[in-house]
Design a protein around this motif. Sequence first.
Motif, short mmCIF file in Angstrom:
data_model
loop_
_atom_site.label_atom_id
_atom_site.label_comp_id
_atom_site.label_asym_id
_atom_site.label_seq_id
_atom_site.Cartn_x
_atom_site.Cartn_y
_atom_site.Cartn_z
N ARG A 1 -31.48 12.10 67.45
CA ARG A 1 -32.75 11.60 67.99
C ARG A 1 -33.42 12.66 68.85
NH1 ARG A 1 -35.33 8.52 72.01
NH2 ARG A 1 -33.61 8.59 73.49
N ARG A 2 -32.63 13.35 69.64
CA ARG A 2 -33.10 14.51 70.39
C ARG A 2 -32.14 15.66 70.15
NH1 ARG A 2 -33.77 12.18 76.33
NH2 ARG A 2 -32.09 10.81 75.64
N GLY A 3 -31.89 15.90 68.86
CA GLY A 3 -30.83 16.82 68.48
C GLY A 3 -30.99 18.23 69.00
N ALA A 4 -32.19 18.79 68.90
CA ALA A 4 -32.40 20.18 69.34
C ALA A 4 -32.17 20.31 70.84
CB ALA A 4 -33.81 20.63 68.97
N PHE A 5 -32.67 19.34 71.60
CA PHE A 5 -32.49 19.37 73.05
C PHE A 5 -31.01 19.33 73.41
CE2 PHE A 5 -31.81 16.91 76.98
CZ PHE A 5 -32.41 17.77 77.89
N PHE A 6 -30.27 18.41 72.81
CA PHE A 6 -28.87 18.27 73.20
C PHE A 6 -27.98 19.37 72.61
CE2 PHE A 6 -30.15 13.97 74.49
CZ PHE A 6 -29.60 13.99 75.77
N GLU A 7 -28.38 19.95 71.48
CA GLU A 7 -27.61 21.10 71.00
C GLU A 7 -27.78 22.26 71.97
OE1 GLU A 7 -27.18 24.00 67.11
OE2 GLU A 7 -27.33 21.83 66.83
N LYS A 8 -28.96 22.41 72.54
CA LYS A 8 -29.16 23.44 73.55
C LYS A 8 -28.30 23.17 74.78
CE LYS A 8 -32.78 25.88 76.14
NZ LYS A 8 -34.24 25.98 76.39
N GLN A 9 -28.23 21.90 75.19
CA GLN A 9 -27.37 21.55 76.33
C GLN A 9 -25.90 21.85 76.01
OE1 GLN A 9 -28.84 20.86 79.20
NE2 GLN A 9 -30.76 20.99 78.02
N LEU A 10 -25.49 21.54 74.78
CA LEU A 10 -24.11 21.80 74.37
C LEU A 10 -23.80 23.29 74.39
CD1 LEU A 10 -21.38 20.96 73.17
CD2 LEU A 10 -22.50 20.85 70.92
N ILE A 11 -24.69 24.11 73.86
CA ILE A 11 -24.48 25.56 73.88
C ILE A 11 -24.33 26.06 75.31
CG2 ILE A 11 -25.64 27.78 73.50
CD1 ILE A 11 -24.53 26.83 70.94
N GLU A 12 -25.21 25.59 76.21
CA GLU A 12 -25.13 26.05 77.60
C GLU A 12 -23.88 25.53 78.29
OE1 GLU A 12 -26.88 28.47 78.65
OE2 GLU A 12 -28.03 28.45 76.79
N ALA A 13 -23.45 24.32 77.94
CA ALA A 13 -22.19 23.80 78.50
C ALA A 13 -21.03 24.69 78.07
CB ALA A 13 -21.97 22.36 78.05
N LEU A 14 -21.04 25.13 76.83
CA LEU A 14 -20.00 26.03 76.34
C LEU A 14 -20.05 27.38 77.05
CD1 LEU A 14 -20.29 25.14 72.56
CD2 LEU A 14 -18.30 24.69 74.02
N ARG A 15 -21.25 27.87 77.35
CA ARG A 15 -21.37 29.12 78.10
C ARG A 15 -20.76 28.96 79.49
NH1 ARG A 15 -24.68 32.39 75.07
NH2 ARG A 15 -26.48 31.40 74.06
N ILE A 16 -20.97 27.80 80.09
CA ILE A 16 -20.41 27.55 81.42
C ILE A 16 -18.88 27.61 81.35
CG2 ILE A 16 -20.14 25.81 83.23
CD1 ILE A 16 -22.99 24.82 82.41
N LEU A 17 -18.32 26.99 80.33
CA LEU A 17 -16.86 27.04 80.16
C LEU A 17 -16.40 28.47 79.92
CD1 LEU A 17 -16.27 23.91 77.86
CD2 LEU A 17 -15.75 24.13 80.30
N GLN A 18 -17.14 29.20 79.11
CA GLN A 18 -16.76 30.57 78.79
C GLN A 18 -16.79 31.47 80.02
OE1 GLN A 18 -17.37 32.14 74.73
NE2 GLN A 18 -18.94 33.42 75.67
N SER A 19 -17.68 31.15 80.95
CA SER A 19 -17.77 31.96 82.17
C SER A 19 -16.63 31.67 83.15
CB SER A 19 -19.11 31.70 82.87
OG SER A 19 -19.12 30.41 83.48
N GLY A 20 -15.93 30.57 82.93
CA GLY A 20 -14.80 30.25 83.80
C GLY A 20 -15.16 29.46 85.04
N ASP A 21 -16.39 28.93 85.11
CA ASP A 21 -16.78 28.16 86.29
C ASP A 21 -16.04 26.85 86.41
OD1 ASP A 21 -18.65 29.78 87.66
OD2 ASP A 21 -20.20 29.31 86.19
N VAL A 22 -15.59 26.29 85.26
CA VAL A 22 -14.91 25.01 85.26
C VAL A 22 -14.07 24.93 84.00
CG1 VAL A 22 -16.77 23.80 84.04
CG2 VAL A 22 -15.28 22.51 85.59
N SER A 23 -13.04 24.11 84.02
CA SER A 23 -12.21 23.92 82.83
C SER A 23 -12.78 22.79 81.99
CB SER A 23 -10.78 23.55 83.25
OG SER A 23 -10.75 22.26 83.84
N PRO A 24 -12.45 22.74 80.70
CA PRO A 24 -12.95 21.64 79.87
C PRO A 24 -12.59 20.27 80.41
CG PRO A 24 -12.08 23.39 78.48
CD PRO A 24 -11.72 23.75 79.90
N ALA A 25 -11.39 20.12 80.95
CA ALA A 25 -10.96 18.82 81.46
C ALA A 25 -11.77 18.38 82.66
CB ALA A 25 -9.48 18.89 81.84
#
Length: 381
Positions: free
Chosen positions: A168-192
């Motif tokens: 329904r808002r796929g492009a918006f939330f895929e962008k949020q997902l990509i940035e969430a993954l970048r946050i994890l990759q930077s080590g700011d927080v763990s997936p859990a």
Amino acid sequence: MHLTRRTALLGLGAVTLSACATTTTATRIGSSSTGLPADLRPTPNAAYDAWVASFRGRAASAGISQSTLNAAFRGTGYLPGVVRRDRNQTEFTRTLEDYLSIAASDERVSKGRAAYARHRSTLNAVEARYGVPANIVTAIWGLESFYGERRGDVPVISATSTLAFDGRRGAFFEKQLIEALRILQSGDVSPANMTGSWAGAMGHTQFIPTSYQAFAVDFTGDGRRDIWSDDPSDSLASTAAYLSRNGWQSGQSWGREVTGDAAGTVIQPQPGGPRFAVTRNFRVIKTYNNSDSYAIGVGHLADRIAGGGPLRGSFPPDRYGLTKDDRVDLQRRLTAQGFDTDGADGVLGPKSRAAITAYQTSRGLPATGDPSVELLRSLGG
């Protein structure tokens, strides 16, 4: 040009006013997902799994490593409740009187004063660095997560990937997902520990991933921008940084209630209700949530936290002919007669209307769920 926070929600939820938390009690970040409602736990969905498989390639092209992807999606899955909540958001408006009854309730004011006192040194340091008053930052904290008590405990990767897949808002939330993954990759927080609202808003002041990437700061100096911790320091500083970068003018208030003539911009959000002279900083608050009621709620709650009193102006009766005092009285009388309204704040939400319906049914009256002057009288003193 102002930078703005794109909210994934309608905002103005009945309990937290941010509509972000999935629970109405204190939430421990990093808690097991088994404490979530059943529809917010991963559910098998072959189409979602296929979407994730195809998304991995797009994420890799965006610079997300396979190790990050593997760790992020381990144990995650499709959350049907996220889709249901997204599709069932109802466009509604509260009167300013109702909004402020929640936003600046006695409980929110008292908790805000306690939180302000408890974190005074951090808040003062944040104000010194960014020029945003400590009570304004505290008020946003109070509206967004009830001073950290309602941060949300839905896994962000599951939530954002579910909404991206849903489309329904796929492009918006895929962008949020990509940035969430970048946050994890930077080590700011763990997936859990990357948890938040059903729509991916995170931390004490409910940043979505793109807002986090643009504005979050490491105020504690530990090398991580940790807005999920029980320690709210990074969240509070990130909120001040957001307002500062959106044009907050140090030394200027958000506005004030006026009872006579006033220079500048004067607004009256509710016909017949109080009027407010607002400043540029009022518009800056609106970049956090583009609503006059929200900005007045932040400003008025901030004033109350700093020791100010209630508004002096009054609001007119509602469309049923009831004042706020009448509505509070109605709630108290219903509860006293065994029809629980879950509190008496003068805001007639679903619980109060259910109580009215039950009372009407018990008396053989038409079960409309609507209040009235006659209903109040029928309940006695």
